[in-house]
Design an enzyme around this catalytic site. Structure first.
Site, PDB file in Angstrom:
ATOM      1  N   LYS A 156     -31.574  -9.115 -17.301  1.00 50.58           N
ATOM      2  CA  LYS A 156     -32.276  -9.046 -16.007  1.00 50.58           C
ATOM      3  C   LYS A 156     -33.232  -7.846 -16.009  1.00 50.58           C
ATOM      4  O   LYS A 156     -34.395  -7.952 -15.637  1.00 50.58           O
ATOM      5  CB  LYS A 156     -31.234  -8.910 -14.898  1.00 50.58           C
ATOM      6  N   THR A 197     -30.854  -2.080  -9.554  1.00 45.43           N
ATOM      7  CA  THR A 197     -31.972  -2.107 -10.516  1.00 45.43           C
ATOM      8  C   THR A 197     -32.779  -3.359 -10.196  1.00 45.43           C
ATOM      9  O   THR A 197     -32.313  -4.482 -10.422  1.00 45.43           O
ATOM     10  CB  THR A 197     -31.476  -2.161 -11.969  1.00 45.43           C
ATOM     11  N   LYS A 241     -36.685   3.692 -14.057  1.00 48.79           N
ATOM     12  CA  LYS A 241     -35.528   2.974 -14.610  1.00 48.79           C
ATOM     13  C   LYS A 241     -35.986   2.009 -15.717  1.00 48.79           C
ATOM     14  O   LYS A 241     -35.295   1.806 -16.721  1.00 48.79           O
ATOM     15  CB  LYS A 241     -34.803   2.225 -13.473  1.00 48.79           C
TER      16      LYS A 241
END
Ligand SMILES: NC(=O)c1ccc[n+]([C@@H]2O[C@H](COP(=O)([O-])OP(=O)(O)OC[C@H]3O[C@@H](n4cnc5c(N)ncnc54)[C@H](OP(=O)(O)O)[C@@H]3O)[C@@H](O)[C@H]2O)c1
Length: 303
Positions: free
Chosen positions: A252, A109, A184
């Site tokens: 994050k 990711t 995502k």
């Protein structure tokens, strides 16, 4: 000379390399080995690669560059943008070892920017790059039931999709390079608000003295149902968070979402707030807790 827009070899690729044998990468690479592919693994901490070989066979390499040599597809699942750059670029990076027309598939990711940057560098070097972040967590990786969101060239996607289906149930191309990472981000934005809402609902129900497992059983059949309620509701009630998707990783991811939103002008007030709430959970010692731990700070505030 091969057309830049499509990989050269035909049929299902057999020689693959996998970089990053973490919580996600270890079982994902395992599915490829179990499917009979010829897998070479690389992990920064070599002992994990040795453990993987003992379990699945195959070979390990000492650098990403070495692992990538003679692989048709190089897959990776590392931490963040910088980690991804460090396994792809430079003398020891995978791009230096890959054969012309080989494909690099990134399951990390990361930002859409780093995906586009690596897509361009790969193209200049006669390689292909697909961003392919995943959803489904550790259980999805272990059971081979991940959702894989891809961005890149259609011909490259068609070439690698059969390989990704060894651990993915929904493997979809969403658009050009970066579209997988943007998808995502949509996924993480949707999750952030849902988990905060579920935390407040459970917290309220417990303060009201309700039998919360029963309450969730009932309302989980109605309009309030969600994956988070089905899979995390009871552990949130019990206050167990020592598993799953770590708060550090979520922060994050939310930083990536908020950064992208600055660029595209989207207003994300709840996402920004939930990001701060996760900061509170980190300060309470929950950096490795599952993301459902947002409820911890509500309990703390009401104590
Ligand atoms: N865990 C989940 O539920 C989940 C779900 C969806 C997406 N993701 C995403 O998937 C990615 C990996 O997550 P994870 O849970 O598997 O993480 P993890 O268990 O911490 O594993 C990270 C892997 O990346 C390697 N790595 C990190 N930095 C590196 C570097 N600079 N150079 C070389 N290797 C490096 C680590 O090597 P070492 O062993 O040497 O540390 C390890 O193999 C993250 O981007 C995460 O956001 C995770």
């Amino acid at each position: 000379m091969t057309d830049q827009s499509s990989p050269s070899s035909s049929g299902t690729p057999q020689r693959v390399a996998f970089l990053g044998l973490g919580v996600m990468g270890y079982p994902m690479a395992g599915h490829l080995a179990k499917a009979g592919l010829d897998v070479t693994v690389y992990n920064r901490t070599a002992s994990k690669a040795q453990q993987w070989i003992a379990e699945y066979g195959g070979r390990s390499a000492t650098t990403p560059c070495e692992a990538a040599q003679s692989a048709d597809i190089v897959l990776a699942c590392v931490g963040n943008d910088d980690d991804l750059r460090s396994v792809t670029l430079g003398e020891q990076g995978a791009f230096a070892g890959m054969s012309r027309d080989a494909v690099f598939v990134d399951h990390t990711t990361a930002s859409a920017n780093v995906a586009r940057e690596l897509f361009s560098i790969a193209r200049e070097q006669g390689l292909h790059f697909l961003d392919a972040p995943v959803s489904g967590g550790q259980a999805g990786a272990q059971n081979g039931r991940l959702t894989i969101m891809c961005g890149g060239d259609a011909a490259v996607f068609e070439h690698v999709a059969p390989t990704l289906r060894h651990y993915g149930v929904a493997v979809t191309l969403l658009g050009e390079s970066g579209a997988g990472q943007l998808t995502k981000m949509v996924n993480q934005i949707a999750i952030a608000g849902v988990v905060q809402g579920l935390s407040e609902a459970i917290h309220f129900g417990q303060r009201a003295g309700l039998d919360m497992p029963r309450v969730l059983e009932v309302i989980g059949k109605g309009a309030a149902a969600s994956w988070q309620m089905d899979n995390r509701g009871n552990t949130m009630i019990e206050g167990r968070f020592d598993f799953g998707f770590a708060v550090d990783w979520m922060r994050k991811d939310l930083a990536i979402c908020l950064d992208e939103a600055k660029r595209n002008g989207a207003s994300l007030p709840v996402t920004a707030l939930v990001d701060q709430f996760y900061g509170d959970v980190q300060a309470l010692g929950g950096r490795r807790y599952d993301t459902s731990s947002l409820i911890v700070r509500l309990r703390k505030l009401s104590a």
